[in-house]
Design an enzyme around this catalytic site. Structure first.
Site, PDB file in Angstrom:
ATOM      1  N   SER A 188       0.853  -1.185   0.000  1.00 49.13           N
ATOM      2  CA  SER A 188       0.000   0.000   0.000  1.00 49.13           C
ATOM      3  C   SER A 188       0.888   1.234   0.000  1.00 49.13           C
ATOM      4  O   SER A 188       1.764   1.371   0.861  1.00 49.13           O
ATOM      5  CB  SER A 188      -0.901  -0.009   1.241  1.00 49.13           C
ATOM      6  OG  SER A 188      -1.662   1.169   1.282  1.00 49.13           O
ATOM      7  N   ALA A 189       0.641   2.144  -0.946  1.00 51.91           N
ATOM      8  CA  ALA A 189       1.538   3.296  -1.133  1.00 51.91           C
ATOM      9  C   ALA A 189       1.538   4.253   0.060  1.00 51.91           C
ATOM     10  O   ALA A 189       2.570   4.820   0.407  1.00 51.91           O
ATOM     11  CB  ALA A 189       1.133   4.052  -2.395  1.00 51.91           C
ATOM     12  N   THR A 226      -9.963   1.342 -15.550  1.00 52.25           N
ATOM     13  CA  THR A 226      -8.919   2.294 -15.929  1.00 52.25           C
ATOM     14  C   THR A 226      -8.041   2.612 -14.726  1.00 52.25           C
ATOM     15  O   THR A 226      -8.538   2.883 -13.633  1.00 52.25           O
ATOM     16  CB  THR A 226      -9.556   3.591 -16.487  1.00 52.25           C
ATOM     17  OG1 THR A 226     -10.378   3.232 -17.593  1.00 52.25           O
ATOM     18  CG2 THR A 226      -8.491   4.580 -16.933  1.00 52.25           C
ATOM     19  N   CYS A 309      -9.686   1.952  14.696  1.00 48.08           N
ATOM     20  CA  CYS A 309     -10.222   1.188  13.571  1.00 48.08           C
ATOM     21  C   CYS A 309     -10.708   2.147  12.509  1.00 48.08           C
ATOM     22  O   CYS A 309     -10.733   3.347  12.700  1.00 48.08           O
ATOM     23  CB  CYS A 309     -11.315   0.228  14.027  1.00 48.08           C
ATOM     24  SG  CYS A 309     -12.723   1.050  14.731  1.00 48.08           S
TER      25      CYS A 309
END
Ligand code: PLP
Length: 372
Positions: A188-189, A226, A309
Site C-alpha cells: 500500500s503506497a 482504468t 479502527c
C-alpha cells in the site's frame, strides 16, 4: 490547529514532496493508458515506470505487479483469488485479511504476537484440501515481524500457497519477494510516503489468480478498470524514495526508554520480539488510550490508540487480545509510529507531553484518594 508533530505513519505516512509533484504532473498530462495515441502512451509510460520502481523495491519482476486501490483490495484479491478451498490466517492480521474469507481458520500467536508455527504445522496436516496461508510481514499495531521464511517452509511441505501482507513492512525493512518465497504479497503506497487509494498485489509468475472484477483487460486481465494514473505515478516515486530505507530505530528506542523512565510500569507490547524500528505500542497504566490520544492532540501531537479502527472509533484491539494482553491493559495502549519526516525534536515533544499527562493523572489520582 495545524499539526506540528505527526507520529501516526502506520495509519498514513504523509506524501513526500516528489510524490506530489509526480501526481500533479500526471493529472495535468491526462490520457487514458489504454489509448494508442500519444496522450495514452504518455500515461502508459508513467504506469510502467512506476511498475518497475515498485517491483525493484520488493525484489519482484514488473510483470508480477498488479496495481490495486490499496492494501485492502490487494489482500481481498489474494485471499479470494487464489482459489484455494482452505484459508488459514494468523490471529493478528489486519481486518482486510481476517474478514476477506468468512470461513478462514485462525492460527494463534504467542505472547509476543508471533505466529505459532507448531499450531500452523498441525492445522496444515489436519486436512488434505489445497490451502492458502496468510501471514503478515509486520504488524500494524505492534510492529512485530513474523517468521515468513518458516511459514513458507511449512506451507510448501504441505503443498499450500502463501500470501504475505507486507503493507506495514515495505519501506521500513528490506522486502525480497523472491527471497521470501511467497506466492502473493500485498503493498500500500500511503504507508511509506505515497498517496492513499493505491497499492499492489505482487503475484508470483505462475501462481493462480482469479480476478474479482471484470470488464476490462487492464493489468493483464487481473484487475479490470482504468488505472489510477496519478496515484500509481506517486506510488512509483514513493517506492524509489523508500528504497533508501527508514532509519528511525534510535529515535523510537529513545522514546521507549524515556516513557518507561517516566512511568516504570508502562508496558511495551511485543518488546521481546523483532520489531519494525518505527513502531511502539505502549500502555500507560491507568490512562485510557482515548484520553492519551485527545490530550496529545491538544498538545499538537498526532498518535493513535493501539486499536484505532477504520470507523474512527476505538474498539478492543484484536491484536493485543490475541497476544493475551488483559483487556484493561489493552485499553490503555497507544501506538506511536515514526516515518520519513520524523525528527528528534518531534520525539522530545512527545516525551514532554506524555510526561505532563502522566503527572496530571497521577496527581488527580492522589487527589481522589485524599478526598475519599
Ligand atoms: N494491511 C495492513 C497491515 C494495514 O496496516 C493496512 C492499513 O492500515 C492495510 C492492510 C490496508 O491498507 P489500505 O489502507 O491501503 O487499504
Amino acid at each position: 490547529m495545524s499539526v506540528s508533530v505527526y507520529l501516526d505513519h502506520n495509519a498514513t505516512s504523509p506524501p513526500r514532496p516528489a510524490v506530489l509533484d509526480a501526481m500533479v504532473e500526471a493529472l495535468r498530462m491526462g490520457g487514458n493508458p489504454s489509448s494508442v495515441h500519444r496522450a495514452g502512451r504518455n500515461a502508459r509510460g508513467r504506469i510502467e515506470t512506476a511498475r518497475r520502481s515498485v517491483a525493484t523495491l520488493v525484489g519482484a519482476l514488473p510483470a508480477e505487479v498488479v496495481f490495486t486501490s490499496g492494501g485492502t483490495e490487494a489482500n481481498n484479491l489474494a485471499l479470494t483469488g487464489s482459489g484455494q478451498p482452505r484459508v488459514l490466517v494468523s490471529a493478528v492480521e489486519h481486518d482486510s485479511v481476517l474478514k476477506a474469507v468468512a470461513a478462514a481458520e485462525i492460527v494463534p500467536v504467542d505472547h509476543d504476537g508471533i505466529v505459532d508455527l507448531s499450531a500452523l504445522e498441525r492445522m496444515l496436516r489436519e486436512a488434505s484440501e489445497p490451502a492458502l496461508v496468510s501471514v503478515m510481514l509486520a504488524n500494524n499495531e505492534t510492529g512485530v515481524l513474523q517468521p515468513i521464511a518458516e511459514v513458507v517452509r511449512l506451507a510448501r511441505t504441505a503443498g499450500a500457497l502463501v500470501h504475505c501482507d507486507a503493507v506495514q513492512g515495505t519501506g521500513k525493512v528490506t522486502v525480497d519477494f523472491h527471497g521470501l518465497g511467497v506466492d502473493y504479497l500485498s503493498l500500500s503506497a500511503h504507508k511509506f510516503g505515497g498517496p492513499t487509494g493505491v497499492g499492489a498485489l505482487v503475484v508470483r509468475d505462475g501462481a493462480p489468480l482469479r480476478a474479482d472484477r471484470r470488464g476490462g483487460g487492464q493489468e493483464r486481465y487481473r484487475r479490470a478498470g482504468t488505472e489510477n494514473v496519478a496515484g500509481i505515478a506517486g506510488f512509483g516515486v514513493a517506492a524509489e524514495a523508500a528504497a533508501a530505507g527508514l532509519d528511525v530505530a534510535a529515535l523510537r528506542d529513545r522514546l521507549e526508554v524515556e516513557l518507561r523512565r517516566i512511568a516504570p510500569d508502562a508496558v511495551v507490547h511485543g518488546a521481546a520480539a523483532t520489531r519494525l524500528g518505527n513502531t511502539t505500542c505502549i500502555s500507560m497504566p491507568g490512562v485510557k488510550a482515548e484520553t492519551q490520544v485527545m490530550a496529545l492532540d491538544l498538545a499538537g501531537i498526532c498518535i493513535s490508540a493501539g486499536a484505532a479502527c477504520s470507523s474512527g472509533k476505538v474498539g478492543a484491539s484484536t491484536v493485543l487480545a490475541a497476544m493475551g494482553v488483559p483487556a484493561d491493559e489493552a485499553a490503555t495502549a497507544i501506538r506511536v509510529s515514526l516515518g520519513w519526516n520524523t525528527t528528534a525534536d518531534d520525539i522530545e515533544r512527545l516525551i514532554a507531553a506524555w510526561r505532563d499527562l502522566y503527572v496530571r493523572v497521577a496527581h488527580s489520582d492522589i487527589a481522589h484518594a485524599q478526598a475519599a
